[in-house]
Design an enzyme around this catalytic site. Sequence first.
Site, mmCIF file in Angstrom:
data_model
loop_
_atom_site.group_PDB
_atom_site.id
_atom_site.type_symbol
_atom_site.label_atom_id
_atom_site.label_comp_id
_atom_site.label_asym_id
_atom_site.label_seq_id
_atom_site.Cartn_x
_atom_site.Cartn_y
_atom_site.Cartn_z
ATOM 1 N N ASP A 332 0.787 -1.307 -0.046
ATOM 2 C CA ASP A 332 -0.053 -0.106 -0.116
ATOM 3 C C ASP A 332 0.826 1.308 0.012
ATOM 4 O O ASP A 332 2.087 1.208 0.469
ATOM 5 C CB ASP A 332 -0.852 -0.014 1.365
ATOM 6 C CG ASP A 332 -0.041 0.107 2.431
ATOM 7 O OD1 ASP A 332 0.895 -0.734 2.659
ATOM 8 O OD2 ASP A 332 -0.422 0.500 3.487
ATOM 9 N N GLU A 333 0.472 2.310 -0.404
ATOM 10 C CA GLU A 333 0.782 3.537 -0.260
ATOM 11 C C GLU A 333 2.371 3.872 -0.849
ATOM 12 O O GLU A 333 3.242 4.514 0.165
ATOM 13 C CB GLU A 333 0.747 4.202 1.177
ATOM 14 C CG GLU A 333 -0.957 4.182 1.397
ATOM 15 C CD GLU A 333 -1.084 4.768 2.956
ATOM 16 O OE1 GLU A 333 -2.125 5.552 3.196
ATOM 17 O OE2 GLU A 333 -0.372 4.161 3.643
ATOM 18 N N ALA A 334 2.770 3.201 -1.694
ATOM 19 C CA ALA A 334 4.184 3.129 -2.176
ATOM 20 C C ALA A 334 4.309 4.639 -3.054
ATOM 21 O O ALA A 334 4.710 4.605 -4.039
ATOM 22 C CB ALA A 334 4.614 2.252 -3.396
ATOM 23 N N HIS A 335 4.232 5.614 -2.343
ATOM 24 C CA HIS A 335 3.842 7.194 -2.829
ATOM 25 C C HIS A 335 5.347 7.553 -3.184
ATOM 26 O O HIS A 335 5.497 8.471 -4.179
ATOM 27 C CB HIS A 335 3.311 8.116 -1.914
ATOM 28 C CG HIS A 335 1.900 7.718 -1.526
ATOM 29 N ND1 HIS A 335 1.047 7.164 -2.269
ATOM 30 C CD2 HIS A 335 1.505 7.828 -0.296
ATOM 31 C CE1 HIS A 335 0.017 6.983 -1.598
ATOM 32 N NE2 HIS A 335 0.056 7.481 -0.557
#
Length: 526
Positions: A332-335
């Site tokens: 998740d959320e590998a920004h």
Amino acid sequence: MGALVGAALLVAAGIGALGTAPATAAPDGATPLGRIVPAPAKVTPGGSAYEITAKTRIRVDDASKDARRIGGYLADVLRPSTGYRLPVTDDDAGDGIRLELSAKDKALGAEGYRLTSTGRSVTIVAHAPAGLFHGVQTLRQQLPAKAESDSRQSGPWLVAGGTVEDSPRYGYRSAMLDVSRHFFSVDKVKRYIDQLALYKINKLHLHLSDDQGWRIAIDSWPRLATYGGSTQVGGGAGGHYTKAQYKDIVRYAASRYLEVVPEIDMPSHTNAALASYAELNCDGVAPPLYTGTEVGFSSLCVNKQVTYDFVDDVVRELAALTPGKYLHIGGDEAHSTSHEDYVTFMNRVQPIVAKYGKTVVGWHQLTEATPIKGALAQYWGLDGTSAAEKAQVAAAAKNGTGLVISPADRTYLDMKYTKDTPLGLAWAGYVEVQRSYDWDPGNYLPGAPAAAVKGVEAPMWSETLSESAQVEYMAFPRLPGVAELGWSPAATHDWNTYKVRLAEQAPRWDALGIAYYKSPQVPWNG
Ligand code: NGO
């Protein structure tokens, strides 16, 4: 669905007796059969109640260690409150409480059971041990709430007459505990496991690593735990599980028929690992430990071979500690990882999980890469998630990726109930009790085939939570509702009857020392 058809379905499902009527007891004072959480699939009330007395024995199949262990568990629950000896015996003829494993009752499946209560005995029959255990949870809830007390109470200890035939809608009924943002001791985890078992949850997803802390000893990379686990949100001491402690958790969970699903979140949410080993960073420089609550700023270095050596070691050691089928790799959320790098990384890591014999679970962003055959994607979107993102997950589901449904604005137990809730977060909105219960996992994600849905999860993120009492305040009363969505047939779903059954659980929580949120949506006093 017309009201009449709906009512007919409820009767067909055997829960007509659960109706909207106030919480009246059966004529003999026992809890009406089936008035429990999660609602059973089929209830046929009738006949006289069984009474547990000083003479009651728990009779188990002599051939089965599991049945004997489950009998011992039931005796441990009931001895303090009843004050009775409740011997567990393998003399399985005669009156009393009988726990039977039946090879021929295949229709009961891996987790189903049949409970029959008459004036002389309560018999629980199951095809597999998990079913016996779930039947025992039903028996517990049929007894007065004070049966949960750890001090002697007065009876009578009645179980209403009739038959419950029950098996789950979904095989994946999960609760997650984030032990990274705040570390939770083995005893705290065990306490939560006991609470989950009462509601027939069968998976404990442990979020073992994040930016703020790495919580599991890995022999080949020891600094992950000793340094990466040395703090937590707010800067406290943190902590980690030794392998022996972790095995203890896994064993304890198994004794309550929960499978532990360990998660190492990657490639983002990895600051604790990056701080522990400089070589995992693209620039070779280890960042400091992190004790804040921002997300998405960290990333493993996707183009370095050492990253995959690291993942291989961690997955190998974790798989060896995991008797269960699943290993969760986050995603998740590998920004701060480019899309291209993300795809490269997730597609390289999934075969490592498979190599060590485990089935991949990932947050639903995994569907941006190519989910490996058999993988499960855990959907954590909300009403406001873009149609394109929903469609991408639905497309993967059509292609064979299984789904675990855990919408942030329905099942996240760390969301505040209202603006006045002292704990928790609100990024997905406020989640009152009705909102968390009143939806259907089977048709939740538009375009996803119902058959792709393997179950549900209630995640407990711990940015704002560090004590059991805080976890319990957020879990109760929402957790039992998610458990019911996972277990009970869709035909039993009805907020107006559910809220009455839920209210009836409160004295049980009082007896167990669980301080719950007294939602104004629930008729606590009848
Ligand atoms: C998000 C985020 C987590 C947070 C959580 C808080 C997922 C899958 N990633 O859920 O890092 O802790 O919200 O509610």
